[in-house]
Write a protein that holds these residues in place. Sequence first.
Motif, PDB file in Angstrom:
ATOM      1  N   VAL A  81       0.693  -1.164   0.114  1.00  0.00           N
ATOM      2  CA  VAL A  81       0.034   0.037   0.110  1.00  0.00           C
ATOM      3  C   VAL A  81       1.027   1.326  -0.162  1.00  0.00           C
ATOM      4  O   VAL A  81       0.581   2.095  -0.575  1.00  0.00           O
ATOM      5  CB  VAL A  81      -1.012  -0.017   1.174  1.00  0.00           C
ATOM      6  N   LEU A  82       1.786   1.098   0.932  1.00  0.00           N
ATOM      7  CA  LEU A  82       2.925   2.357   0.898  1.00  0.00           C
ATOM      8  C   LEU A  82       3.526   2.721  -0.590  1.00  0.00           C
ATOM      9  O   LEU A  82       3.871   3.826  -0.858  1.00  0.00           O
ATOM     10  CB  LEU A  82       4.021   2.304   2.013  1.00  0.00           C
ATOM     11  N   THR A  87       3.531   5.227  -7.306  1.00  0.00           N
ATOM     12  CA  THR A  87       3.352   4.669  -8.609  1.00  0.00           C
ATOM     13  C   THR A  87       1.972   4.772  -9.170  1.00  0.00           C
ATOM     14  O   THR A  87       1.777   5.337 -10.203  1.00  0.00           O
ATOM     15  CB  THR A  87       4.043   3.635  -8.973  1.00  0.00           C
ATOM     16  N   TYR A  88       1.191   4.184  -8.393  1.00  0.00           N
ATOM     17  CA  TYR A  88      -0.196   3.857  -8.863  1.00  0.00           C
ATOM     18  C   TYR A  88      -1.231   4.365  -7.857  1.00  0.00           C
ATOM     19  O   TYR A  88      -1.020   4.864  -6.769  1.00  0.00           O
ATOM     20  CB  TYR A  88      -0.655   2.371  -9.069  1.00  0.00           C
ATOM     21  N   HIS A  89      -2.441   4.700  -8.375  1.00  0.00           N
ATOM     22  CA  HIS A  89      -3.417   5.368  -7.665  1.00  0.00           C
ATOM     23  C   HIS A  89      -4.051   4.228  -6.700  1.00  0.00           C
ATOM     24  O   HIS A  89      -4.397   4.690  -5.678  1.00  0.00           O
ATOM     25  CB  HIS A  89      -4.579   5.774  -8.604  1.00  0.00           C
ATOM     26  N   ASP A  90      -4.102   2.946  -7.224  1.00  0.00           N
ATOM     27  CA  ASP A  90      -4.621   2.012  -6.311  1.00  0.00           C
ATOM     28  C   ASP A  90      -4.195   0.727  -6.928  1.00  0.00           C
ATOM     29  O   ASP A  90      -3.849   0.665  -7.859  1.00  0.00           O
ATOM     30  CB  ASP A  90      -6.305   2.137  -6.368  1.00  0.00           C
ATOM     31  N   GLN A  91      -4.680  -0.588  -5.998  1.00  0.00           N
ATOM     32  CA  GLN A  91      -4.446  -1.993  -6.480  1.00  0.00           C
ATOM     33  C   GLN A  91      -5.601  -2.750  -6.324  1.00  0.00           C
ATOM     34  O   GLN A  91      -6.074  -2.528  -5.217  1.00  0.00           O
ATOM     35  CB  GLN A  91      -3.114  -2.432  -5.642  1.00  0.00           C
ATOM     36  N   LEU A  92      -5.851  -3.339  -7.157  1.00  0.00           N
ATOM     37  CA  LEU A  92      -6.858  -4.469  -7.161  1.00  0.00           C
ATOM     38  C   LEU A  92      -6.248  -5.842  -7.147  1.00  0.00           C
ATOM     39  O   LEU A  92      -5.339  -6.040  -7.857  1.00  0.00           O
ATOM     40  CB  LEU A  92      -7.834  -4.287  -8.413  1.00  0.00           C
ATOM     41  N   SER A 115      -7.616  -0.028 -20.330  1.00  0.00           N
ATOM     42  CA  SER A 115      -8.207   1.598 -20.069  1.00  0.00           C
ATOM     43  C   SER A 115      -7.975   1.971 -18.586  1.00  0.00           C
ATOM     44  O   SER A 115      -8.572   3.098 -18.107  1.00  0.00           O
ATOM     45  CB  SER A 115      -9.710   1.204 -20.168  1.00  0.00           C
ATOM     46  N   ASN A 116      -7.217   1.405 -17.877  1.00  0.00           N
ATOM     47  CA  ASN A 116      -6.882   1.811 -16.294  1.00  0.00           C
ATOM     48  C   ASN A 116      -5.483   1.371 -16.041  1.00  0.00           C
ATOM     49  O   ASN A 116      -4.966   0.736 -15.066  1.00  0.00           O
ATOM     50  CB  ASN A 116      -7.786   0.923 -15.436  1.00  0.00           C
ATOM     51  N   SER A 117      -4.568   2.174 -16.730  1.00  0.00           N
ATOM     52  CA  SER A 117      -3.137   1.946 -16.638  1.00  0.00           C
ATOM     53  C   SER A 117      -2.375   2.508 -15.272  1.00  0.00           C
ATOM     54  O   SER A 117      -1.619   2.141 -14.780  1.00  0.00           O
ATOM     55  CB  SER A 117      -2.302   2.753 -17.741  1.00  0.00           C
TER      56      SER A 117
END
Length: 290
Positions: A81-82, A87-92, A115-117
């Motif tokens: 999460v940290l 780098t990214y907005h979020d992770q799934l 569509s969600n890079s």
Amino acid sequence: MDIDQLQAFLHVANTKSFTRAAEKMNVVQSTITTRIQMLERHIGKELFKRDKRNLDLTSAGRSFLPYAERIVDLSREGTKVLLLEQTYHDQLVIGTTHALWDYVIFEAVNEFIKSNSQISIRMITEHSSFIIRKMIDGLIDLGIVFYPVYHSNIETKPIIEDIFELVAAPNFYLPDYPVTSETLRGLPYIHLNWGGSFSDWIQQIFGNHYLFQLEVDHVSLLLRFLESNQGVGFLPHSIAKRLIHDGTVISIPFVSDTPLPNRYIYLLNRKRSNNIDYLEQLISCIKRSF
């Protein structure tokens, strides 16, 4: 108790060897021994039974194992999460079985990431029971499984009521008589146990202790034997339809006095997930893939 001690415990429990655990953690064996001793001292119980030839978990060790796994998993997820913030907005995190990844879900995830890079995707391949447990622990956001879940933090929706199809290679020699539950026993049948109601049905057809000439535990292995013209086998329609469409297998008309069972495929998602917008997009992609 610290993470290094717990990781040492998990490596020893999985390898049944202090030496192999040390190799996996890139430390000397004495370090593993010290960490296990400190962990046992903290807990107040022995975690391993040791003799000259064997190493195994004690009853306390077996009880502690799933909790140690969860603590290490949660620590790993917290670190990720940290890192995500850089780098990214979020992770799934998505979990499902090998068969569904290969023949259904892959296309949905591929569509989503194009569509969600800005979203990091982590994919987990495991049995339904493992996926469900990790979802309850909050370590998986979305699961596609073969069993419903009744939990306050998980929403369960049936995606599709799947059916089973008898299939074979296109050049497989079919008999000139109808394939029924009785005549199936005379064909070279390749068995993959799909579990649940399918297992019950197979027992009714073949008997409780029938020994199959060829039994596999993986879809890709079943397909290799089918493609080499070794026999016939059952596939869920959600998988078979794509293989039939591209000519890998053909569907064999099948008649049975005891009808082939249907089974549901369920989509699970965490109700309190922070990335609900992206989850909804991914869920839409998955539903289209089915």
